[in-house]
Design a protein around this motif. Structure first.
Motif, PDB file in Angstrom:
ATOM      1  N   GLN A   1       6.133 -18.398 -24.862  1.00 19.30           N
ATOM      2  CA  GLN A   1       6.214 -17.009 -24.439  1.00 19.30           C
ATOM      3  C   GLN A   1       6.803 -16.902 -23.042  1.00 19.30           C
ATOM      4  O   GLN A   1       6.620 -17.787 -22.200  1.00 19.30           O
ATOM      5  N   THR A   2       7.519 -15.810 -22.818  1.00 16.61           N
ATOM      6  CA  THR A   2       8.099 -15.545 -21.511  1.00 16.61           C
ATOM      7  C   THR A   2       7.757 -14.122 -21.079  1.00 16.61           C
ATOM      8  O   THR A   2       7.382 -13.286 -21.898  1.00 16.61           O
TER       9      THR A   2
ATOM     10  N   ASN B   1      15.123 -16.832 -15.867  1.00 18.99           N
ATOM     11  CA  ASN B   1      15.032 -15.376 -15.895  1.00 18.99           C
ATOM     12  C   ASN B   1      14.422 -14.796 -14.623  1.00 18.99           C
ATOM     13  O   ASN B   1      14.398 -13.585 -14.455  1.00 18.99           O
ATOM     14  N   GLU B   2      13.910 -15.666 -13.762  1.00 15.27           N
ATOM     15  CA  GLU B   2      13.337 -15.234 -12.494  1.00 15.27           C
ATOM     16  C   GLU B   2      14.269 -15.649 -11.345  1.00 15.27           C
ATOM     17  O   GLU B   2      15.278 -16.326 -11.554  1.00 15.27           O
ATOM     18  N   ARG B   3      13.935 -15.228 -10.133  1.00 13.05           N
ATOM     19  CA  ARG B   3      14.697 -15.665  -8.978  1.00 13.05           C
ATOM     20  C   ARG B   3      14.579 -17.184  -8.831  1.00 13.05           C
ATOM     21  O   ARG B   3      13.589 -17.796  -9.211  1.00 13.05           O
ATOM     22  N   TRP B   4      15.612 -17.782  -8.267  1.00 16.05           N
ATOM     23  CA  TRP B   4      15.687 -19.246  -8.252  1.00 16.05           C
ATOM     24  C   TRP B   4      14.548 -19.865  -7.461  1.00 16.05           C
ATOM     25  O   TRP B   4      14.119 -20.983  -7.758  1.00 16.05           O
TER      26      TRP B   4
ATOM     27  N   GLN C   1      15.786 -25.461  -9.204  1.00 11.90           N
ATOM     28  CA  GLN C   1      16.566 -24.443  -9.885  1.00 11.90           C
ATOM     29  C   GLN C   1      17.403 -23.686  -8.854  1.00 11.90           C
ATOM     30  O   GLN C   1      17.083 -22.579  -8.439  1.00 11.90           O
ATOM     31  N   LEU C   2      18.486 -24.332  -8.421  1.00  8.84           N
ATOM     32  CA  LEU C   2      19.335 -23.749  -7.385  1.00  8.84           C
ATOM     33  C   LEU C   2      20.263 -22.700  -7.982  1.00  8.84           C
ATOM     34  O   LEU C   2      20.582 -22.739  -9.177  1.00  8.84           O
ATOM     35  N   PRO C   3      20.721 -21.736  -7.164  1.00 12.22           N
ATOM     36  CA  PRO C   3      21.689 -20.747  -7.659  1.00 12.22           C
ATOM     37  C   PRO C   3      22.964 -21.412  -8.133  1.00 12.22           C
ATOM     38  O   PRO C   3      23.367 -22.463  -7.622  1.00 12.22           O
TER      39      PRO C   3
END
Length: 474
Positions: A129-130, A269-272, A458-460
């Motif tokens: 789930q997300t 799906n979230e900010r990095w 999880q870099l941009p």
């Protein structure tokens, strides 16, 4: 007689009907319908349980009765048509929901797709789930799963290979990949292992996974399972191969590397910053899940002197009336927790929730009151369980539970030295392990600093810019 023994089709209609009927051992599910086509006697054979009668009547029987000229395959308004010349292939097609059309003085069988499909609604994934991600999950129908993936991959390079496995109960298996992204050697190796399947029935994808794994003795999962189409599409774009099995709501992603098991859909799906922090948390949770009980056992058994004096007195007080060793305490509580977890999975949902709450409270409080387990051990095992639950992959969570047992024994015998040896053995094992020629611990071994940073952090996207996927790598 030679045709009958060989199983090939003859020109006599009655003989063909009899031999095709014998393939089903006089099953009551097999129905026949005689008809005339251009002055010739014909027969339609189908399985009621696999066939849509409305399709059969409107798309097959009605055009045959109204046709004045032309071949059978030219007058039927059905896309999936085939001409077969042996009864075994025809019976296998009928089991897939196709009807067989026989005609007198014709040594061939025309099969047409009239399968009855129970439409299964696409729902949100149950295990992955997300919060902000897609709310579509795979279903048990392989065709619907292909549509969910194709909807996200708008490319003409998206290809697949189809296999029919199971000698008595054929099951459709498809390998999906993107041309020029996936490694052809990996695709051929997977195809070779799939074709080696000789079982009479494919009960579950687990049968195939056992054949596809490179090291069957390893406790670490070497194939990644997902029920999310968006995750599957992302891995395909990174050059991996996906296996879909008809009747299974999961996709198998190959080859899988160690760091893939700690990625979640919400990371993208979230900010990095959020994705980075929580991915690191999951990796730390993996380390705590396999080592926390062992560290406690080593401290209590061998290394009390490293603790502050106030904490030593507190631990001594909790262990004062416990008749068992710390190892026995940890094994007992870990097994009890696993039994509660298994019972919660197998029971109906309404009962499982009650069991999880009541069972945990009752057992946790009563074992302490009975002086079977110390309160500190209860806290350690509870934190270990929470740490293991934070890992997204169910297969990796199972590996954590199994690895923790030998590590606890090593800690009981050798203390911190045993833990150090255990971690050394684990890292040597995963550094040596390979899946379809891809190092399992890539990009840590072989060491690729840039890709290792991207696997952990999880870099941009603009930090590294555009990059073409490395075939089969993470």
């Amino acid at each position: 007689m030679n045709n009958e023994s060989a199983g090939s089709v003859s020109t006599d209609l009655e003989t063909n009907i009899r031999l095709l009927t014998q393939q089903f051992q006089a099953s009551e599910d097999l129905h026949t319908r005689a008809f005339h086509y251009k002055g010739h006697q014909g027969c339609l054979l189908y399985l009621v349980s696999c066939t849509d009668k409305m399709k059969l009547q409107s798309d097959i029987l009605k055009p045959l009765l109204q046709a004045q000229e032309g071949r059978i395959i030219d007058v039927l308004p059905v896309l999936n048509l085939a001409v077969l010349f042996d009864f075994k292939a025809a019976s296998a097609a009928m089991l897939q929901g196709q009807c067989a059309i026989l005609l007198d003085h014709t040594a061939e069988i025309v099969v047409a797709d009239v399968s009855a499909s129970a439409e299964q609604a696409v729902t949100a994934p149950h295990n992955e789930q997300t919060i902000r991600g897609s709310q579509e999950g795979f279903v048990d129908e392989i065709g619907k799963n292909m549509q969910l993936i194709q909807k996200r991959l708008k490319t003409t390079r998206f290809l697949h290979r189809q296999f029919t496995l199971g000698q008595e109960s054929p099951t459709i298996v498809r390998l999906l990949y993107i041309e020029d992204f996936a490694d052809p050697a990996v695709i051929d190796k997977i195809s070779e292992r799939l074709l080696s399947h000789r079982d009479t029935m494919l009960k579950s994808p687990g049968q195939l996974m056992n054949r596809l794994e490179g090291s069957r003795l390893s406790l670490f999962p070497q194939l990644l399972l997902t029920e999310r189409p968006d995750t599957t599409a992302a891995h395909l774009m990174e050059g991996r191969v996906v296996m879909l099995v008809d009747g299974s709501a999961f996709a198998v992603i190959m080859p899988a590397t160690f760091f893939m098991f700690f990625q979640a859909a919400d990371d993208f799906n979230e900010r990095w910053w959020n994705g980075t922090v929580f991915r690191i948390f999951r990796m730390v949770s993996f380390m705590l899940g396999i080592s926390m009980p062992s560290i406690y056992i080593a401290i209590v058994s061998k290394h009390f002197d490293i603790l502050p004096i106030d904490l030593v007195f507190s631990l001594k007080a909790s262990l004062e009336n416990i008749p068992f060793s710390p190892l026995m305490e940890a094994l007992f509580m870990t097994i009890v927790l696993d039994l509660l977890r298994e019972a919660a999975i197998r029971l109906p949902q309404s009962i499982a929730t009650t069991l999880s709450i009541v069972g945990g409270l009752v057992i946790g409080s009563e074992v302490v009151n009975a002086n079977l387990v110390s309160t500190t051990m209860i806290v350690v095992i509870s934190l270990t369980a929470v740490a293991s639950f934070s890992v997204p992959s169910h297969e990796m969570r199972l590996a954590i539970r199994l690895i923790s047992f030998p590590m606890m024994i090593a800690a009981s015998l050798l203390g911190f030295t045993g833990i150090a040896f255990s971690f050394s053995f684990i890292f040597m094992h995963i550094s040596k392990l390979e899946t379809f020629g891809v190092p399992y611990f890539y990009p840590a071994a072989p060491f690729k600093p840039r890709r290792l940073l991207n696997a952990i952090v999880q870099l941009p996207g603009r930090v590294f810019g555009k990059r073409r996927p490395e075939r089969g790598s993470s």
